[in-house]
Design an enzyme around this catalytic site. Structure first.
Site, PDB file in Angstrom:
ATOM      1  N   VAL A  29       0.867  -1.175   0.000  1.00 41.04           N
ATOM      2  CA  VAL A  29       0.000   0.000   0.000  1.00 41.04           C
ATOM      3  C   VAL A  29       0.912   1.236   0.000  1.00 41.04           C
ATOM      4  O   VAL A  29       1.886   1.287   0.761  1.00 41.04           O
ATOM      5  CB  VAL A  29      -0.917   0.010   1.247  1.00 41.04           C
ATOM      6  CG1 VAL A  29      -1.851   1.202   1.218  1.00 41.04           C
ATOM      7  CG2 VAL A  29      -1.703  -1.293   1.366  1.00 41.04           C
ATOM      8  N   ASP A 138     -14.010 -10.158  10.389  1.00 44.03           N
ATOM      9  CA  ASP A 138     -12.571 -10.155  10.657  1.00 44.03           C
ATOM     10  C   ASP A 138     -12.154  -8.853  11.342  1.00 44.03           C
ATOM     11  O   ASP A 138     -11.137  -8.266  11.001  1.00 44.03           O
ATOM     12  CB  ASP A 138     -11.805 -10.365   9.343  1.00 44.03           C
ATOM     13  CG  ASP A 138     -10.349 -10.738   9.584  1.00 44.03           C
ATOM     14  OD1 ASP A 138     -10.021 -11.179  10.713  1.00 44.03           O
ATOM     15  OD2 ASP A 138      -9.538 -10.585   8.655  1.00 44.03           O
TER      16      ASP A 138
HETATM   17  P1  AMP Z   1      -3.396  -4.445   3.915  1.00 44.60           P
HETATM   18  O1  AMP Z   1      -2.859  -4.987   2.643  1.00 44.60           O
HETATM   19  O2  AMP Z   1      -4.774  -3.854   3.756  1.00 44.60           O
HETATM   20  O3  AMP Z   1      -3.298  -5.425   5.058  1.00 44.60           O
HETATM   21  O4  AMP Z   1      -2.468  -3.185   4.294  1.00 44.60           O
HETATM   22  C1  AMP Z   1      -1.141  -3.324   4.720  1.00 44.60           C
HETATM   23  C2  AMP Z   1      -0.768  -2.176   5.636  1.00 44.60           C
HETATM   24  O5  AMP Z   1      -0.773  -0.935   4.911  1.00 44.60           O
HETATM   25  C3  AMP Z   1      -1.758  -1.951   6.770  1.00 44.60           C
HETATM   26  O6  AMP Z   1      -1.441  -2.757   7.851  1.00 44.60           O
HETATM   27  C4  AMP Z   1      -1.613  -0.475   7.068  1.00 44.60           C
HETATM   28  O7  AMP Z   1      -0.511  -0.257   7.931  1.00 44.60           O
HETATM   29  C5  AMP Z   1      -1.278   0.111   5.718  1.00 44.60           C
HETATM   30  N1  AMP Z   1      -2.503   0.637   5.076  1.00 44.60           N
HETATM   31  C6  AMP Z   1      -3.415  -0.096   4.389  1.00 44.60           C
HETATM   32  N2  AMP Z   1      -4.415   0.684   3.935  1.00 44.60           N
HETATM   33  C7  AMP Z   1      -4.122   1.941   4.355  1.00 44.60           C
HETATM   34  C8  AMP Z   1      -4.785   3.202   4.218  1.00 44.60           C
HETATM   35  N3  AMP Z   1      -5.918   3.315   3.556  1.00 44.60           N
HETATM   36  N4  AMP Z   1      -4.199   4.282   4.780  1.00 44.60           N
HETATM   37  C9  AMP Z   1      -3.035   4.154   5.472  1.00 44.60           C
HETATM   38  N5  AMP Z   1      -2.366   2.997   5.637  1.00 44.60           N
HETATM   39  C10 AMP Z   1      -2.900   1.899   5.093  1.00 44.60           C
END
Ligand code: AMP
Length: 267
Positions: A29, A138
């Site tokens: 991300v 979840d």
């Molecule tokens: P995910 O793939 O959704 O598990 O995202 C991985 C990590 O990226 C998360 O644990 C957050 O730390 C960060 N992250 C994901 N989405 C966002 C967002 N919309 N804004 C800020 N950080 C994000």
């Protein structure tokens, strides 16, 4: 961005991509800025190869459809998506404060006031989701993000379902699973209410209530709802009653809804 239609044909050329924000199961991300409006978003990049390898096309489509349809101040917005030959890009609301999990780790546990504020936000968001027949399934601190003003945002609808009927798939992390999910029995929106109780306890004490060193013991404790309150930190009897209501009584009388809880919580 907020008012733009999700049907717009986006491409990576519309964004200036900045620093990575985190790494998920299937990609990274990044913080990004839409070139024209300078609007800051989070771009989630998912590799098609990974999705195909684990046969998750259907789940991802469901996640995108559900998250796009949810418009609530405590649900992270999915503004739109696009793809190229190898990758799928999700254009997400940027949560400047990062994961709630990080904040909990830094402070050990939250004050009752702070815990109540987060639980109230979560309750309102879940009541909204349940009203739209969406069960998240979840909810855990890693899936809760904070915006620039510290407002809670539910993210990651990867395990959510749109269903008015009972479901069977077991998903989520063991610590946050309701007895009916652990036993692989049919479940409904009450599984999210159970998780509210787990989170309420975790916010107040710093770790989930039924966690044990061995998974088999956690499993057994969930089945028995083996709940105990440590003597420190000090937690009021009202807060303990709420946790008990959600975990012990909530499992007995499934009628309790997030809307009822909204009425119970006084922040
Ligand atoms: P995910 O793939 O959704 O598990 O995202 C991985 C990590 O990226 C998360 O644990 C957050 O730390 C960060 N992250 C994901 N989405 C966002 C967002 N919309 N804004 C800020 N950080 C994000």
């Amino acid at each position: 961005m907020a008012s733009e239609s999700v049907k717009r044909d986006w491409s990576i050329k519309d964004f200036e991509v900045g620093r990575p924000l985190g790494k998920g199961k299937f990609g990274r991300v990044y913080v990004a800025r839409e070139t024209k409006t300078k609007y800051i978003v989070a771009l989630k990049v998912i590799f098609k190869e990974q999705i195909e390898k684990y046969k998750l096309q259907h789940q991802l489509k469901r996640e995108m459809a559900i998250q796009t349809s949810l418009l609530h101040p405590h649900v992270l917005r999915l503004y739109g998506w696009f793809h190229d030959a190898e990758r799928i890009f999700l254009i997400l609301e940027y949560a400047h404060g990062g994961e709630l999990y990080g904040e909990l780790q830094r402070s050990g546990h939250f004050s009752e006031q702070k815990a109540a504020t987060y639980i109230a936000s979560l309750t309102h968001a879940l009541a909204y989701c349940h009203e739209k027949n969406v069960i998240h399934r979840d909810i855990k601190p890693e899936n809760l993000l904070l915006d620039h003003e510290g407002r809670l945002k539910i993210a990651d609808f990867g395990w959510s379902v749109e269903s008015a009927n009972k479901r069977r798939t077991m998903c989520g992390m063991l610590d946050y699973l309701a007895p009916e999910m652990v036993e692989n029995r049919p479940h409904d929106y009450a599984v999210d209410n159970w998780t509210l109780g787990v989170l309420c306890y975790e916010f107040l004490y710093g770790s989930p209530p039924l966690r044990s060193r061995r998974q088999a013991d956690t499993f057994r404790r969930i089945m028995k709802v083996d709940l105990a309150f440590p003597s420190t930190p000090h937690v009021s009897s009202e807060a303990k009653d709420l946790v008990t209501l959600l975990l012990v009584e909530g499992t007995l009388q499934k009628g309790l809804s997030c809307e009822d809880l909204g009425g119970i919580l006084i922040v």
